[in-house]
Design a protein around this motif. Structure first.
Motif, PDB file in Angstrom:
ATOM      1  N   ASN A 195      49.825  46.405  83.859  1.00  0.00           N
ATOM      2  CA  ASN A 195      50.520  46.684  82.608  1.00  0.00           C
ATOM      3  C   ASN A 195      49.863  45.960  81.440  1.00  0.00           C
ATOM      4  O   ASN A 195      49.791  46.502  80.334  1.00  0.00           O
ATOM      5  N   ALA A 196      49.378  44.740  81.683  1.00  0.00           N
ATOM      6  CA  ALA A 196      48.665  44.022  80.627  1.00  0.00           C
ATOM      7  C   ALA A 196      47.393  44.771  80.246  1.00  0.00           C
ATOM      8  O   ALA A 196      47.076  44.929  79.054  1.00  0.00           O
ATOM      9  N   GLN A 197      46.658  45.258  81.233  1.00  0.00           N
ATOM     10  CA  GLN A 197      45.447  46.019  80.935  1.00  0.00           C
ATOM     11  C   GLN A 197      45.770  47.255  80.106  1.00  0.00           C
ATOM     12  O   GLN A 197      45.087  47.560  79.118  1.00  0.00           O
ATOM     13  N   GLY A 198      46.791  47.982  80.513  1.00  0.00           N
ATOM     14  CA  GLY A 198      47.147  49.200  79.795  1.00  0.00           C
ATOM     15  C   GLY A 198      47.642  48.932  78.391  1.00  0.00           C
ATOM     16  O   GLY A 198      47.333  49.681  77.447  1.00  0.00           O
ATOM     17  N   LEU A 199      48.412  47.879  78.231  1.00  0.00           N
ATOM     18  CA  LEU A 199      48.886  47.516  76.893  1.00  0.00           C
ATOM     19  C   LEU A 199      47.725  47.141  75.983  1.00  0.00           C
ATOM     20  O   LEU A 199      47.742  47.456  74.781  1.00  0.00           O
ATOM     21  N   GLU A 200      46.720  46.485  76.530  1.00  0.00           N
ATOM     22  CA  GLU A 200      45.569  46.115  75.701  1.00  0.00           C
ATOM     23  C   GLU A 200      44.786  47.351  75.258  1.00  0.00           C
ATOM     24  O   GLU A 200      44.308  47.400  74.115  1.00  0.00           O
ATOM     25  N   VAL A 201      44.642  48.329  76.149  1.00  0.00           N
ATOM     26  CA  VAL A 201      43.975  49.570  75.744  1.00  0.00           C
ATOM     27  C   VAL A 201      44.768  50.223  74.608  1.00  0.00           C
ATOM     28  O   VAL A 201      44.199  50.669  73.594  1.00  0.00           O
ATOM     29  N   TRP A 202      46.100  50.292  74.768  1.00  0.00           N
ATOM     30  CA  TRP A 202      46.949  50.869  73.713  1.00  0.00           C
ATOM     31  C   TRP A 202      46.828  50.049  72.431  1.00  0.00           C
ATOM     32  O   TRP A 202      46.689  50.602  71.333  1.00  0.00           O
ATOM     33  N   LEU A 203      46.861  48.721  72.562  1.00  0.00           N
ATOM     34  CA  LEU A 203      46.827  47.844  71.396  1.00  0.00           C
ATOM     35  C   LEU A 203      45.547  48.025  70.602  1.00  0.00           C
ATOM     36  O   LEU A 203      45.554  48.052  69.356  1.00  0.00           O
ATOM     37  N   ASP A 204      44.438  48.192  71.295  1.00  0.00           N
ATOM     38  CA  ASP A 204      43.150  48.291  70.617  1.00  0.00           C
ATOM     39  C   ASP A 204      42.959  49.627  69.896  1.00  0.00           C
ATOM     40  O   ASP A 204      42.090  49.745  69.025  1.00  0.00           O
ATOM     41  N   ARG A 205      43.765  50.632  70.226  1.00  0.00           N
ATOM     42  CA  ARG A 205      43.654  51.889  69.503  1.00  0.00           C
ATOM     43  C   ARG A 205      44.838  52.119  68.550  1.00  0.00           C
ATOM     44  O   ARG A 205      44.803  53.037  67.740  1.00  0.00           O
ATOM     45  N   ASP A 263      64.358  49.594  76.829  1.00  0.00           N
ATOM     46  CA  ASP A 263      64.480  48.268  76.228  1.00  0.00           C
ATOM     47  C   ASP A 263      63.299  47.393  76.639  1.00  0.00           C
ATOM     48  O   ASP A 263      62.740  46.645  75.828  1.00  0.00           O
ATOM     49  N   GLU A 264      62.895  47.523  77.891  1.00  0.00           N
ATOM     50  CA  GLU A 264      61.728  46.776  78.360  1.00  0.00           C
ATOM     51  C   GLU A 264      60.447  47.258  77.680  1.00  0.00           C
ATOM     52  O   GLU A 264      59.549  46.454  77.401  1.00  0.00           O
ATOM     53  N   VAL A 265      60.338  48.555  77.448  1.00  0.00           N
ATOM     54  CA  VAL A 265      59.172  49.069  76.719  1.00  0.00           C
ATOM     55  C   VAL A 265      59.071  48.399  75.357  1.00  0.00           C
ATOM     56  O   VAL A 265      57.989  47.951  74.943  1.00  0.00           O
ATOM     57  N   ASP A 266      60.189  48.297  74.653  1.00  0.00           N
ATOM     58  CA  ASP A 266      60.180  47.650  73.341  1.00  0.00           C
ATOM     59  C   ASP A 266      59.733  46.195  73.447  1.00  0.00           C
ATOM     60  O   ASP A 266      58.959  45.705  72.614  1.00  0.00           O
ATOM     61  N   ASP A 267      60.211  45.488  74.476  1.00  0.00           N
ATOM     62  CA  ASP A 267      59.804  44.092  74.669  1.00  0.00           C
ATOM     63  C   ASP A 267      58.318  43.980  74.967  1.00  0.00           C
ATOM     64  O   ASP A 267      57.630  43.085  74.460  1.00  0.00           O
ATOM     65  N   MET A 268      57.794  44.877  75.796  1.00  0.00           N
ATOM     66  CA  MET A 268      56.377  44.851  76.135  1.00  0.00           C
ATOM     67  C   MET A 268      55.508  45.104  74.906  1.00  0.00           C
ATOM     68  O   MET A 268      54.503  44.422  74.685  1.00  0.00           O
ATOM     69  N   VAL A 269      55.913  46.077  74.110  1.00  0.00           N
ATOM     70  CA  VAL A 269      55.160  46.399  72.897  1.00  0.00           C
ATOM     71  C   VAL A 269      55.201  45.240  71.910  1.00  0.00           C
ATOM     72  O   VAL A 269      54.181  44.888  71.299  1.00  0.00           O
ATOM     73  N   ALA A 270      56.372  44.627  71.749  1.00  0.00           N
ATOM     74  CA  ALA A 270      56.500  43.484  70.834  1.00  0.00           C
ATOM     75  C   ALA A 270      55.613  42.332  71.284  1.00  0.00           C
ATOM     76  O   ALA A 270      54.949  41.677  70.454  1.00  0.00           O
ATOM     77  N   LEU A 271      55.589  42.055  72.576  1.00  0.00           N
ATOM     78  CA  LEU A 271      54.737  40.982  73.092  1.00  0.00           C
ATOM     79  C   LEU A 271      53.267  41.295  72.852  1.00  0.00           C
ATOM     80  O   LEU A 271      52.489  40.423  72.427  1.00  0.00           O
ATOM     81  N   ALA A 272      52.858  42.522  73.105  1.00  0.00           N
ATOM     82  CA  ALA A 272      51.463  42.893  72.896  1.00  0.00           C
ATOM     83  C   ALA A 272      51.056  42.728  71.440  1.00  0.00           C
ATOM     84  O   ALA A 272      49.984  42.195  71.135  1.00  0.00           O
ATOM     85  N   ARG A 273      51.915  43.170  70.528  1.00  0.00           N
ATOM     86  CA  ARG A 273      51.603  43.031  69.104  1.00  0.00           C
ATOM     87  C   ARG A 273      51.532  41.568  68.691  1.00  0.00           C
ATOM     88  O   ARG A 273      50.679  41.171  67.888  1.00  0.00           O
ATOM     89  N   GLN A 274      52.405  40.762  69.246  1.00  0.00           N
ATOM     90  CA  GLN A 274      52.399  39.332  68.932  1.00  0.00           C
ATOM     91  C   GLN A 274      51.088  38.676  69.352  1.00  0.00           C
ATOM     92  O   GLN A 274      50.583  37.758  68.701  1.00  0.00           O
ATOM     93  N   LEU A 275      50.508  39.166  70.456  1.00  0.00           N
ATOM     94  CA  LEU A 275      49.297  38.564  71.018  1.00  0.00           C
ATOM     95  C   LEU A 275      48.032  39.326  70.646  1.00  0.00           C
ATOM     96  O   LEU A 275      46.972  39.059  71.196  1.00  0.00           O
ATOM     97  N   ARG A 276      48.138  40.259  69.693  1.00  0.00           N
ATOM     98  CA  ARG A 276      47.010  41.124  69.354  1.00  0.00           C
ATOM     99  C   ARG A 276      45.709  40.355  69.163  1.00  0.00           C
ATOM    100  O   ARG A 276      44.649  40.753  69.689  1.00  0.00           O
ATOM    101  N   ASP A 277      45.741  39.250  68.420  1.00  0.00           N
ATOM    102  CA  ASP A 277      44.517  38.534  68.076  1.00  0.00           C
ATOM    103  C   ASP A 277      44.351  37.222  68.833  1.00  0.00           C
ATOM    104  O   ASP A 277      43.494  36.398  68.480  1.00  0.00           O
ATOM    105  N   ALA A 278      45.152  37.008  69.866  1.00  0.00           N
ATOM    106  CA  ALA A 278      45.049  35.768  70.637  1.00  0.00           C
ATOM    107  C   ALA A 278      43.725  35.729  71.395  1.00  0.00           C
ATOM    108  O   ALA A 278      43.330  36.724  72.010  1.00  0.00           O
ATOM    109  N   PRO A 279      43.015  34.584  71.381  1.00  0.00           N
ATOM    110  CA  PRO A 279      41.729  34.514  72.075  1.00  0.00           C
ATOM    111  C   PRO A 279      41.859  34.663  73.585  1.00  0.00           C
ATOM    112  O   PRO A 279      40.947  35.151  74.243  1.00  0.00           O
ATOM    113  N   ASP A 280      42.986  34.242  74.146  1.00  0.00           N
ATOM    114  CA  ASP A 280      43.230  34.370  75.581  1.00  0.00           C
ATOM    115  C   ASP A 280      44.286  35.456  75.830  1.00  0.00           C
ATOM    116  O   ASP A 280      45.187  35.304  76.645  1.00  0.00           O
ATOM    117  N   ARG A 281      44.148  36.545  75.093  1.00  0.00           N
ATOM    118  CA  ARG A 281      45.180  37.570  75.033  1.00  0.00           C
ATOM    119  C   ARG A 281      45.582  38.092  76.409  1.00  0.00           C
ATOM    120  O   ARG A 281      46.768  38.206  76.711  1.00  0.00           O
TER     121      ARG A 281
END
Length: 319
Positions: free
Chosen positions: A305-315, A249-267
């Motif tokens: 975790n933020a660093q890893g999510l950003e690597v995942w998000l960018d690919r 459930d936390e994985v889903d929340d983390m992924v949703a947050l990352a997608r929401q912030l995909r294009d944020a300048p202060d992501r």
């Protein structure tokens, strides 16, 4: 027995490697009929404790048959080469994607250097020692090895990293999960109940693969999980399933947050803050006060975790 060794029963011992802070990073020692295996080693700085555990438990160094890192991140495998210098009969069993990094750790060092920086690498890990190629071998999915007749089954467990395997011990009906079953720190236990969070440490986090891995782990109906960070969790099939559901459930929340912030300048900063806020909110539901000490304990996990999510998000393709 030294306070850095926990007797888990079934010939299993969790050894606090001393990495970062108490009860944060575990190596496991398995003893069967006088023979032994280490699963995860911590860093070079942990090696004196691992050898002291052998001495305390009356195990000769030439009685260690296996050294098995769950994956080659340095808090799990950084001490493999140095440890094996003291264990003349041991063989290293490594995921096939990680084997070359144990034999020649140069690329592994450089990869970690980009995450942690030189000063932290020297302080926390020390110089990596290569494992002689003739003493190292690759695991394969559904491989079974034996420790004095005790079967250990290894399976491929991507999701946290592609160079990750887990080890099933039928005697204790438990998996040694490395980081694929998340992090569970004993400081957050409430009334004997564990709390758990996923880890998406750079650079190979894959939420879909992680979910498939967890399902495969649960199919064995384990009564416990031996996590590197930290120790034995579970106690029953139902409790392991509760922890798995919480983590996914936390994985889903983390992924949703990352997608929401995909294009944020202060992501990065927003993602890190959002993760930490989410962890603290879940801790409160768990019954923990989630105070400033908790926030301090979880700050590094939020950063990594933020660093890893950003690597995942960018690919990952945009949803």
């Amino acid at each position: 027995m030294p306070d850095f060794i926990d007797d888990l029963g079934h010939g299993l011992y969790a050894i606090d490697t001393g990495f970062q802070r108490p009860r944060f990073d575990a190596a496991y020692l398995m003893i069967e009929d006088g023979r032994a295996a280490f699963i995860d080693t911590g860093t070079n700085h942990a090696v004196p404790r691992l050898l002291a555990a052998l001495d305390t438990l009356g195990v000769a160094r030439n009685a260690v048959d296996w050294v098995i890192p769950t994956h080659v991140h340095l808090d799990h495998a950084g001490g493999v080469g140095l440890l094996m210098e003291a264990l003349p009969n041991a063989r290293a069993l490594v995921h096939p994607r990680g084997l070359r990094h144990m034999v020649d750790p140069k690329a592994l060092w450089l990869s970690a250097l980009t995450v942690y920086g030189d000063a932290e690498m020297q302080r926390s890990y020390g110089k990596l020692v290569p494992v002689p190629a003739e003493r190292a071998e690759a695991s394969h999915d559904d491989q079974v090895i034996h420790l004095a007749g005790r079967p250990l089954r290894l399976i491929d467990t991507p999701g946290h990293a592609r160079h990750h395997h887990a080890i099933w011990d039928e005697a204790s009906r438990s998996w040694f999960t490395g980081d694929t079953f998340g992090l569970s720190y004993r400081v957050f236990d409430v009334d004997g109940r564990a709390w758990i969070l996923p880890t998406s440490t750079p650079v190979q986090f894959d939420p879909d693969a992680l979910k498939a891995t967890v399902a495969r782990l649960l199919a064995a109906e384990p009564v416990a999980m031996q996590v590197t960070h930290y120790g034995r969790i579970g106690g029953s099939v139902d409790e392991v399933r509760r922890l798995a559901a919480l983590m996914l459930d936390e994985v889903d929340d983390m992924v949703a947050l990352a997608r929401q912030l995909r294009d944020a300048p202060d992501r990065h900063e927003r993602l890190k803050a959002g993760l930490l806020d989410g962890y603290l909110a879940r801790l409160r539901v768990h019954g923990h006060p989630a105070d400033a000490d908790a926030a301090d304990w979880l700050a590094m996990d939020a950063e990594l975790n933020a660093q890893g999510l950003e690597v995942w998000l960018d690919r990952a393709p945009a949803a």
